[in-house]
Design a protein around this motif. Structure first.
Motif, PDB file in Angstrom:
ATOM      1  N   ASP A   8      -5.044  12.499  -2.151  1.00  7.81           N
ATOM      2  CA  ASP A   8      -6.326  11.950  -2.624  1.00  7.81           C
ATOM      3  C   ASP A   8      -6.078  10.869  -3.664  1.00  7.81           C
ATOM      4  OD1 ASP A   8      -5.434  13.882  -4.431  1.00  7.81           O
ATOM      5  OD2 ASP A   8      -7.428  14.672  -4.861  1.00  7.81           O
ATOM      6  N   ASP A   9      -5.036  11.047  -4.484  1.00  9.69           N
ATOM      7  CA  ASP A   9      -4.682   9.995  -5.442  1.00  9.69           C
ATOM      8  C   ASP A   9      -4.094   8.791  -4.722  1.00  9.69           C
ATOM      9  OD1 ASP A   9      -5.546  11.478  -7.567  1.00  9.69           O
ATOM     10  OD2 ASP A   9      -3.574  12.277  -8.077  1.00  9.69           O
ATOM     11  N   LEU A  10      -3.207   9.057  -3.772  1.00 14.28           N
ATOM     12  CA  LEU A  10      -2.542   7.949  -3.066  1.00 14.28           C
ATOM     13  C   LEU A  10      -3.545   7.109  -2.276  1.00 14.28           C
ATOM     14  CD1 LEU A  10       0.639   9.810  -1.786  1.00 14.28           C
ATOM     15  CD2 LEU A  10       0.587   7.976  -3.482  1.00 14.28           C
ATOM     16  N   ALA A  11      -4.562   7.782  -1.715  1.00 19.43           N
ATOM     17  CA  ALA A  11      -5.542   7.053  -0.904  1.00 19.43           C
ATOM     18  C   ALA A  11      -6.351   6.070  -1.747  1.00 19.43           C
ATOM     19  CB  ALA A  11      -6.485   8.040  -0.211  1.00 19.43           C
ATOM     20  N   LYS A  12      -6.396   6.318  -3.067  1.00 22.80           N
ATOM     21  CA  LYS A  12      -7.124   5.414  -3.962  1.00 22.80           C
ATOM     22  C   LYS A  12      -6.176   4.420  -4.632  1.00 22.80           C
ATOM     23  CE  LYS A  12     -11.367   7.153  -3.773  1.00 22.80           C
ATOM     24  NZ  LYS A  12     -12.581   6.355  -3.523  1.00 22.80           N
ATOM     25  N   SER A  13      -4.902   4.441  -4.239  1.00 21.90           N
ATOM     26  CA  SER A  13      -3.915   3.583  -4.874  1.00 21.90           C
ATOM     27  C   SER A  13      -3.049   2.905  -3.814  1.00 21.90           C
ATOM     28  CB  SER A  13      -3.038   4.445  -5.804  1.00 21.90           C
ATOM     29  OG  SER A  13      -1.966   3.692  -6.307  1.00 21.90           O
ATOM     30  N   PRO A  14      -3.560   1.826  -3.221  1.00 20.81           N
ATOM     31  CA  PRO A  14      -2.822   1.187  -2.118  1.00 20.81           C
ATOM     32  C   PRO A  14      -1.411   0.774  -2.509  1.00 20.81           C
ATOM     33  CG  PRO A  14      -5.000   0.194  -2.423  1.00 20.81           C
ATOM     34  CD  PRO A  14      -4.810   1.140  -3.553  1.00 20.81           C
ATOM     35  N   GLY A  15      -1.236   0.326  -3.752  1.00 20.42           N
ATOM     36  CA  GLY A  15       0.084  -0.122  -4.193  1.00 20.42           C
ATOM     37  C   GLY A  15       1.095   1.010  -4.198  1.00 20.42           C
ATOM     38  N   PHE A  16       0.680   2.140  -4.729  1.00 14.61           N
ATOM     39  CA  PHE A  16       1.623   3.253  -4.813  1.00 14.61           C
ATOM     40  C   PHE A  16       1.791   3.938  -3.460  1.00 14.61           C
ATOM     41  CE2 PHE A  16       3.551   6.795  -7.343  1.00 14.61           C
ATOM     42  CZ  PHE A  16       4.533   5.996  -7.902  1.00 14.61           C
ATOM     43  N   LEU A  17       0.754   3.873  -2.649  1.00 20.44           N
ATOM     44  CA  LEU A  17       0.867   4.419  -1.294  1.00 20.44           C
ATOM     45  C   LEU A  17       1.964   3.675  -0.527  1.00 20.44           C
ATOM     46  CD1 LEU A  17      -0.298   6.310   0.902  1.00 20.44           C
ATOM     47  CD2 LEU A  17      -1.857   4.458   1.513  1.00 20.44           C
ATOM     48  N   LYS A  18       2.027   2.371  -0.748  1.00 20.15           N
ATOM     49  CA  LYS A  18       3.062   1.563  -0.088  1.00 20.15           C
ATOM     50  C   LYS A  18       4.445   1.988  -0.592  1.00 20.15           C
ATOM     51  CE  LYS A  18       4.131  -3.281   0.752  1.00 20.15           C
ATOM     52  NZ  LYS A  18       3.910  -4.631   0.254  1.00 20.15           N
ATOM     53  N   ALA A  19       4.549   2.196  -1.908  1.00 16.37           N
ATOM     54  CA  ALA A  19       5.838   2.628  -2.463  1.00 16.37           C
ATOM     55  C   ALA A  19       6.232   4.000  -1.926  1.00 16.37           C
ATOM     56  CB  ALA A  19       5.758   2.657  -3.987  1.00 16.37           C
ATOM     57  N   MET A  20       5.248   4.779  -1.566  1.00 15.66           N
ATOM     58  CA  MET A  20       5.504   6.141  -1.076  1.00 15.66           C
ATOM     59  C   MET A  20       5.275   6.220   0.441  1.00 15.66           C
ATOM     60  SD  MET A  20       6.488   8.237  -3.463  1.00 15.66           S
ATOM     61  CE  MET A  20       6.053   9.869  -2.909  1.00 15.66           C
ATOM     62  N   SER A  21       5.703   5.218   1.158  1.00 19.12           N
ATOM     63  CA  SER A  21       5.514   5.201   2.615  1.00 19.12           C
ATOM     64  C   SER A  21       6.296   6.336   3.277  1.00 19.12           C
ATOM     65  CB  SER A  21       6.025   3.888   3.194  1.00 19.12           C
ATOM     66  OG  SER A  21       5.278   2.823   2.696  1.00 19.12           O
ATOM     67  N   LEU A  22       5.673   6.952   4.247  1.00 19.63           N
ATOM     68  CA  LEU A  22       6.374   7.986   5.016  1.00 19.63           C
ATOM     69  C   LEU A  22       7.597   7.359   5.665  1.00 19.63           C
ATOM     70  CD1 LEU A  22       3.422   9.938   6.702  1.00 19.63           C
ATOM     71  CD2 LEU A  22       4.663  10.496   4.602  1.00 19.63           C
ATOM     72  N   GLY A  23       8.690   8.084   5.627  1.00 18.54           N
ATOM     73  CA  GLY A  23       9.941   7.570   6.173  1.00 18.54           C
ATOM     74  C   GLY A  23      10.869   7.025   5.105  1.00 18.54           C
TER      75      GLY A  23
END
Lengths: 475, 424
Positions: free
Chosen positions: A261-276
């Motif tokens: 839920d936090d990552l979905a609101k944080s596109p920048g950090f979601l990218k840093a935490m990409s699956l894989g």
């Protein structure tokens, strides 16, 4: 049906009552959660029985979703359910008018179930008299040692009946238990003060707090030594974490970062935490589950009515999964996403958000001796003293530690705090132990937003981490 | 319904009813998220009978009789403390309620404007913001004739910025409080714009011992051992190393600390504490000497003193509104006096550990490097450590001449020397 005798009615009657109320909801999705909890807290401080406190907490909430906007309203009186249902729906409509998106929730099976786990020893099966006696015994045991002028003995139990129904037809009644105890020795010698503790907790009963004598005696003996121990010296060390400290580490270092839920609101950090993404060495497996009822955080269904399952987060060092609620799973729509029951609310005052339950590192192959033998200068950190994270960086405290010198355990040190950065520290885990131990006890818990403390726990092995920054006094 | 007629003979009671109604409107990740309202009721009964005290709590409305039965059942196991419940006494009027309100639409408009202004600072920002209003109604009655109530309103506004550059993530946040709906959003915007400006570039920091300025929001962390030691509970329970040192000069003589829950129009004021004792100004540390404790009726009775009006409803007294004396320099002068050091705005984990040991250590979540008297960038991946008892005595350099609110504190910036910074 306008009124209901909450405790006296059958599952079917209450289910029908609540589902009927949901028919009033003119939104995309709506749910009702009602909690009836009996809490007991017993606290001994110093020489005295400080407090016996019994709490009966009853209340509920309605959460509504409309055009992507959420509304949420709470109440203490079941008579106010209908008014709050309308309020939550109105709020959702006002929010939806701004968001103007299609409401999306990941699909889950409709569940109709009356859930009662297998208790080892239900707290309400033990008299208050007996609980006070056991805790008083621990208090006297601690105070029988020299240099311990004071102690704190704390016990809490919460027995909760939770009703959850939603507009999709799910109706669950779930019995939950959370028990925790901590015994802290407040040692003092001159200006030196130390407070080691024994902490224990469970989601299935209070058998865990019945036989703590040996652990308490060891703690009191440790207290004597800690009073003569120097504080930790600041620096960068190789650190071996015991299972309890590993549990805290993985909770702070990685668990919070998995909360989608936090990552979905944080596109920048979601990218840093990409699956894989590779975050660690192939020896590292991290998973989350609700299955361990012998520690705190064990759970059958979450607060969105989703069954709790194991979620693999890191497999052989690679980021493979996240913790989701229904909204974040739909929002991110990542391939292979499985809902694993991680939406939790601390009580009826709050909506469910993505939270941990039992956060674990998979068992490895290294013995403790193997971890120790080639460490020139290091730290063996013991116990969980609390931690915090901002996502990227984190802090985690040990109860105490031993220095490691030339491959051997050396002197005891106090006031031990460590920090890390998720993108370097996980990579620096170079050994995972072939043992497992519990994490998560005492009266604390996990905090996120304003929801604290939520019971969480885990099962972890020893781990070894290179290049860890420790706070402390000057060299 | 009167509890008196159902009381065991010779028993006394204290019954409090607290109702909190809050409404929160929130933007998260640049978009509108939710409107939430919470209505929470708590009734707490403390019952004393034959030298025993028990406590029962319920969230059910009109539950006094059930509470009494609950408390009577727990009495045989109750603590053996005698608490002198408060009798009837006059209570000072405090204006704590602001009748002004905002419609949902007005709240949304204010937040939309705030989010838009903050997003304009940098297109890469993820902005969160919210407004929360809370109305509290408290009624306290005792069997000795006390029966008073008060209402208060608290409005809070906050905003947070998240900037992610590759693997680097910085979080900045600021909040303002008021008893009414007029919230100082300009302060939020100015504070966050300044911090963002300094935070974009990450710079190295050499480990060692340096002068460090702690911003008002972090001063609470570094004085936490002091606060623990002048809490009456820690003295009564022999936890405080200062128990037999009151009146001695233990800190720098410029260190002056006061707690005051009786200020007019302060969001942290209440006319009386959770036991009915009037709140007041309590001098805790004067010229470096601890001279006062915060006490509730139980810790007061244990120490042979009067309550200071700091009962919290929990197991220990709590502070209302702490104020630390200001110093002689502006913040700019403090910064320019530092050759190599840090300005710390936010830390993680500083709260954990044993406060009575004096050691305060935490991860620097937001720290700005100072070099040759100027801020040169943001520092990350490091920890700070002090021994509060030692640093506030021997390494206390100065405070800023302006204090700023930080939650329930009013603190200046504090400059300490010899703060240990560990990093790679």
């Amino acid at each position: 049906m306008d009124k209901i005798n909450w405790r006296a009615e059958t599952f079917e009657t209450v289910k029908a009552f609540l589902l009927e109320k949901l028919n009033l909801a003119d939104v995309d999705y709506c749910e009702i959660r009602i909690e009836d909890s009996r809490d007991l807290q017993i606290m001994h401080q110093g020489q005295a029985l400080e407090q016996v406190r019994s709490n009966n907490l009853f209340g509920g909430n309605v959460r509504a979703l409309y055009h992507g906007g959420w509304g949420f309203a709470t109440f203490n009186d079941l008579d106010d359910l209908e008014a709050n249902l309308r309020l939550a729906c109105d709020q959702a409509k006002a929010a939806g008018a701004l968001v103007q998106e299609q409401s999306q929730l990941a699909e889950v099976p409709v569940v109709v179930e009356d859930v009662c786990p297998n208790w080892t020893l239900h707290p309400e099966a033990v008299s208050l008299d007996e609980k006070v006696r056991i805790l008083g015994h621990y208090q006297q045991l601690v105070l029988s040692y020299p240099n311990i002028p004071s102690c704190s003995v704390f016990f809490q139990e919460r027995c909760t009946t939770v009703w959850f129904v939603n507009s999709e037809g799910t109706a669950i009644r779930q019995e939950k238990v959370d028990t925790a105890a901590s015994v802290t020795a407040h040692g003092r010698k001159g200006d030196v003060s130390v407070s080691p503790s024994v902490a224990t907790g469970s989601s299935q009963g209070l058998d865990h707090m019945l036989n703590l004598d040996q652990q308490i005696k060891e703690m009191c003996e440790l207290t004597q030594n800690l009073l003569d121990a120097p504080p930790m010296k600041a620096g960068v060390y190789t650190v071996i974490c015991d299972p309890a400290h590993t549990g805290l580490f993985v909770h702070e270092a990685f668990g919070h970062l998995s909360e989608a839920d936090d990552l979905a609101k944080s596109p920048g950090f979601l990218k840093a935490m990409s699956l894989g993404r590779v975050l660690g060495k192939p020896i590292l497996d991290i998973y989350e589950t609700g299955e361990f009822m012998h520690v705190r955080g064990g759970l059958i269904y979450d607060d969105e009515g989703v069954a709790c399952k194991r979620a693999d987060l890191v497999k052989e060092g690679v980021l493979v999964g996240r913790l989701h609620n229904r909204w974040s799973a739909a929002k991110l729509a990542e391939e292979g996403t499985v809902l694993t029951g991680s939406a939790r609310a601390i009580n009826y005052i709050f909506p469910p958000i993505v939270r941990m339950r039992n956060t674990c590192i998979g068992i490895g192959e290294s013995s403790f001796e193997d971890m120790l033998k080639d460490v020139k200068l290091g730290v063996y950190a013991i116990g969980s003293g609390g931690g915090q994270t901002n996502g990227e960086m984190f802090n985690f405290a040990a109860h105490y530690a031993y220095m490691i010198r030339d491959g051997k355990l050396a002197e005891l040190v106090r006031d031990v705090k460590l920090m890390g950065n998720v993108f370097t520290t996980l990579e620096n885990i170079d050994m995972v132990g072939n043992d497992l131990g519990p994490f998560g006890g005492g009266a604390g818990g996990c905090g996120k937003g304003s929801q604290s403390p939520l019971p969480t726990g885990g099962v972890c092995p020893h781990i070894r981490i290179q290049n860890v920054i420790l706070g402390g006094v000057k060299e | 319904m009167s509890l008196r007629e159902h009381l065991p003979w010779g028993a006394s009671y204290e019954l409090s009813r607290v109702r909190n109604q809050s409404k929160t409107t929130a933007f998260r990740g640049n978009s509108f998220e939710s409107i939430e309202s919470a209505d929470r009721l708590n009734e707490t009964l403390r019952l004393q009978h034959q030298g025993k005290l028990s406590i029962a709590v319920s969230s059910k409305p009109h539950s006094s009789l059930a509470l009494l039965q609950q408390a009577i059942a727990a009495l045989p196991y109750g603590s053996a403390h005698t608490i002198p419940f408060v009798g009837d006494s006059p209570i000072k009027e405090l204006h704590l309620e602001d009748p002004d309100d905002l419609t949902s639409q007005q709240v949304i408009e204010q937040l939309s404007a705030l989010v838009a202004d903050l997003r304009a600072l940098d297109s890469r920002l993820s902005v969160s913001a919210g407004i929360q209003s809370t109305k509290t109604e408290l009624t306290l009655e005792t069997s000795l004739g006390f029966n008073h109530s008060y209402r208060k309103t608290v409005w809070g506004g906050y905003a947070g910025l998240e900037l992610v550059q590759g693997d680097d993530k910085v979080d900045l946040s600021h909040a303002v409080l008021n008893s009414g709906p007029k919230l100082n959003f300009q302060e939020i915007k100015d504070e966050l714009a300044d911090l963002l400006n300094y935070s974009k570039e990450v710079v190295d920091f050499i480990p060692g011992s340096y002068p460090v300025i702690f911003a008002p929001g972090e001063v609470g962390s570094i004085i936490n051992p002091v606060l623990a030691c002048v809490n009456g509970m820690s003295v009564a329970r022999q936890l405080s190393p200062w128990a037999d040192k009151l009146g001695q000069e233990l800190l720098d003589p410029r260190f002056n600390l006061v707690d005051d829950g009786s200020l007019e129009r302060s969001v942290f004021s209440v006319p009386f504490d959770s036991e009915g004792t009037p709140t007041r100004r309590n001098i805790l540390v004067q010229n470096g000497s601890p001279v006062g404790l915060i006490l509730d009726r139980k810790t007061g009775a244990l120490l042979g003193k009067e309550s200071t009006g700091n009962a919290s409803g929990g197991s220990a007294p709590m502070y209302h509104h702490l104020q630390l004396a200001t110093g002689s320099k502006t913040l700019e002068e403090l910064i320019s006096s530092v050759e190599y050091g840090m300005l710390i705005y936010d830390t993680m984990g500083s709260w954990s550990g044993n406060p009575y040991a004096g050691i305060v250590s935490g991860t620097v979540a937001l720290g700005l490097k100072i070099e040759k008297g100027k801020i040169v960038g943001r520092v990350k991946d490091c920890m700070f450590t002090i021994n509060a008892f030692e640093h506030l005595r021997q390494h206390f350099i100065d405070c800023s001449q302006v204090a700023k609110p930080a939650w329930n504190h009013l603190f200046p910036h504090v400059l300490l020397d010899e703060v240990v910074i560990s990093s790679k």
